[in-house]
Enzyme design. Structure first.
Site, PDB file in Angstrom:
ATOM      1  N   GLY A  63       0.800  -1.218   0.000  1.00  9.62           N
ATOM      2  CA  GLY A  63       0.000   0.000   0.000  1.00  9.62           C
ATOM      3  C   GLY A  63       0.828   1.261   0.000  1.00  9.62           C
ATOM      4  O   GLY A  63       0.419   2.283  -0.541  1.00  9.62           O
ATOM      5  N   ASP A  65       3.930   1.596  -1.410  1.00  8.41           N
ATOM      6  CA  ASP A  65       4.537   1.721  -2.744  1.00  8.41           C
ATOM      7  C   ASP A  65       3.805   0.772  -3.688  1.00  8.41           C
ATOM      8  O   ASP A  65       4.249  -0.337  -3.950  1.00  8.41           O
ATOM      9  CB  ASP A  65       6.028   1.387  -2.673  1.00  8.41           C
ATOM     10  CG  ASP A  65       6.753   1.633  -3.991  1.00  8.41           C
ATOM     11  OD1 ASP A  65       6.134   2.198  -4.917  1.00  8.41           O
ATOM     12  OD2 ASP A  65       7.934   1.266  -4.095  1.00  8.41           O
ATOM     13  N   MET A 113      -9.109   3.233  -1.227  1.00 12.63           N
ATOM     14  CA  MET A 113      -8.344   3.442  -2.456  1.00 12.63           C
ATOM     15  C   MET A 113      -8.891   2.643  -3.635  1.00 12.63           C
ATOM     16  O   MET A 113      -9.011   3.160  -4.742  1.00 12.63           O
ATOM     17  CB  MET A 113      -6.878   3.070  -2.235  1.00 12.63           C
ATOM     18  CG  MET A 113      -6.185   3.861  -1.134  1.00 12.63           C
ATOM     19  SD  MET A 113      -6.102   5.623  -1.467  1.00 12.63           S
ATOM     20  CE  MET A 113      -4.806   5.673  -2.694  1.00 12.63           C
ATOM     21  N   SER A 175      -9.145  -6.956   0.904  1.00 15.22           N
ATOM     22  CA  SER A 175      -9.389  -5.512   0.891  1.00 15.22           C
ATOM     23  C   SER A 175     -10.894  -5.266   0.925  1.00 15.22           C
ATOM     24  O   SER A 175     -11.642  -5.888   0.168  1.00 15.22           O
ATOM     25  CB  SER A 175      -8.798  -4.869  -0.359  1.00 15.22           C
ATOM     26  OG  SER A 175      -9.256  -3.532  -0.486  1.00 15.22           O
ATOM     27  N   GLY A 268      -4.119   1.211  11.427  1.00 17.19           N
ATOM     28  CA  GLY A 268      -3.437   1.941  12.487  1.00 17.19           C
ATOM     29  C   GLY A 268      -3.774   1.384  13.856  1.00 17.19           C
ATOM     30  O   GLY A 268      -4.216   0.236  14.006  1.00 17.19           O
TER      31      GLY A 268
END
Length: 336
Positions: A63, A65, A113, A175, A268
């Site tokens: 995620g 790069d 994304m 995802s 996170g």
């Protein structure tokens, strides 16, 4: 201290733009020269896993790069391995912007994304050009327009194109930002996927005389019963590893906080406990037959140790790098 000053400025900018700016900054030749002068080398703490030798246990999660544009500059931070992607067979834009949202008060990030990337061929060229001699994992997914019934074909296309260049291949079926993708974690779709990717792995192994491990990246939102079932199937099909976990759709840990109502996967610090719980269940049911790569909420040396204690063989960081900077990674490597 220096990074936290920069972070204040970066957090005034749209997260996606800030992300690109940081990567470009790390990639600049001046910064690379300064690194060589002022930053002490990271001691080797090699570990063997999946038949590969990692320089240390700390990796960069997929995620950061997506297209493999920054492998060499990111490797200078000290990571024991770098996972690029998620990449799909064809280029795609992903979901409409804005699609990344910070939750600074609890070191969280929400993203939707949608596998934005420049396609598998672009990434392969970047991996071929990279001077990094360490472990490179390549994370692959399906294109948005590919029907879920045909999704396996997308994974097989990617495996065939990247096999020779990857240290390991990560199969992203978890995802929350690609419609129906998580269905691949269940029932006959899951079994067919495991069977077909192992068959393709065997074909590529014979073709190149090189064995490339394949790992499955799973969701933190699976029940204990579902995790036990997945563990059994991973063992049955002799999958080489599992990444636990992807982002969560459960936002209950961030009530009444700015951006908490934004759709997308939460990562996170709020993901830390969920991820640890999944790792613990996997560890118990995989019976040390399959290694675990733990990811989700690592923001300190203690949280890194917790992942290992729960059963992770290796760990990955993403949000922690954004909130605490490169020195945070080096401190974990030195102290873990």
């Amino acid at each position: 201290m220096f990074y936290y000053l920069i972070r204040k400025l970066l957090f005034l900018i749209d997260p996606e733009k800030a992300h690109t700016l940081v990567l470009m900054y790390l990639n600049s030749k001046k910064i690379q020269i300064l690194r060589k002068i002022f930053i002490k080398p990271i001691p080797l703490k090699q570990i063997k896993c999946m038949g590969l030798t990692f320089n240390n246990k700390i990796g960069l999660a997929a995620g950061m790069d997506k297209n493999g544009d920054y492998i060499d500059s990111l490797s200078k931070i000290g990571f024991g391995f770098i996972e690029v992607g998620t990449v799909t067979p064809l280029p795609q834009y992903g979901n409409p912007k804005p699609r990344i949202f910070r939750v600074p008060s609890i070191e969280g990030i929400i993203n939707r994304m949608g596998f934005n990337n420049l396609g598998i061929d672009y990434l392969v060229n970047n991996v071929k050009k990279s001077k990094f001699k360490g472990i490179i994992g390549i994370n692959i997914g399906k294109n948005k327009d590919t029907k879920i019934e045909d999704a396996i074909k997308d994974y097989l296309i990617c495996i065939e194109k990247i096999y020779f260049y990857a240290s390991y291949i990560a199969i992203n079926i978890s995802s929350p930002n690609t419609i129906n993708l998580r269905k691949l974690q269940y029932g006959i779709l899951f079994e067919n996927l495991l069977r077909d990717i192992k068959k393709k792995q065997s074909e590529m192994h014979s073709k190149y005389s090189k064995y490339v491990p394949i790992v499955i990246k799973i969701s933190p939102d699976l029940s204990k019963k579902e995790l036990i079932h997945i563990s059994n199937k991973l063992i049955h099909y002799k999958i080489d590893g599992v990444i636990a976990t992807n982002t969560t759709l459960d936002h209950s840990s961030i009530p009444k906080i700015k951006n908490n109502k934004e759709e997308g996967g939460l990562s996170g610090l709020p993901l830390q406990k969920k991820s640890n719980d999944v790792i613990s269940i996997l560890y118990k049911n995989l019976k040390r037959k399959i290694p675990i790569i733990g990811v989700g909420g690592i923001n300190s040396i203690n949280s890194a140790r917790e992942k290992i204690m729960c059963g992770a063989n290796l760990i990955q960081v993403y949000s922690g790098l954004i909130y605490h900077g490169p020195n945070f990674i080096r401190e974990i490597i030195r102290n873990l």
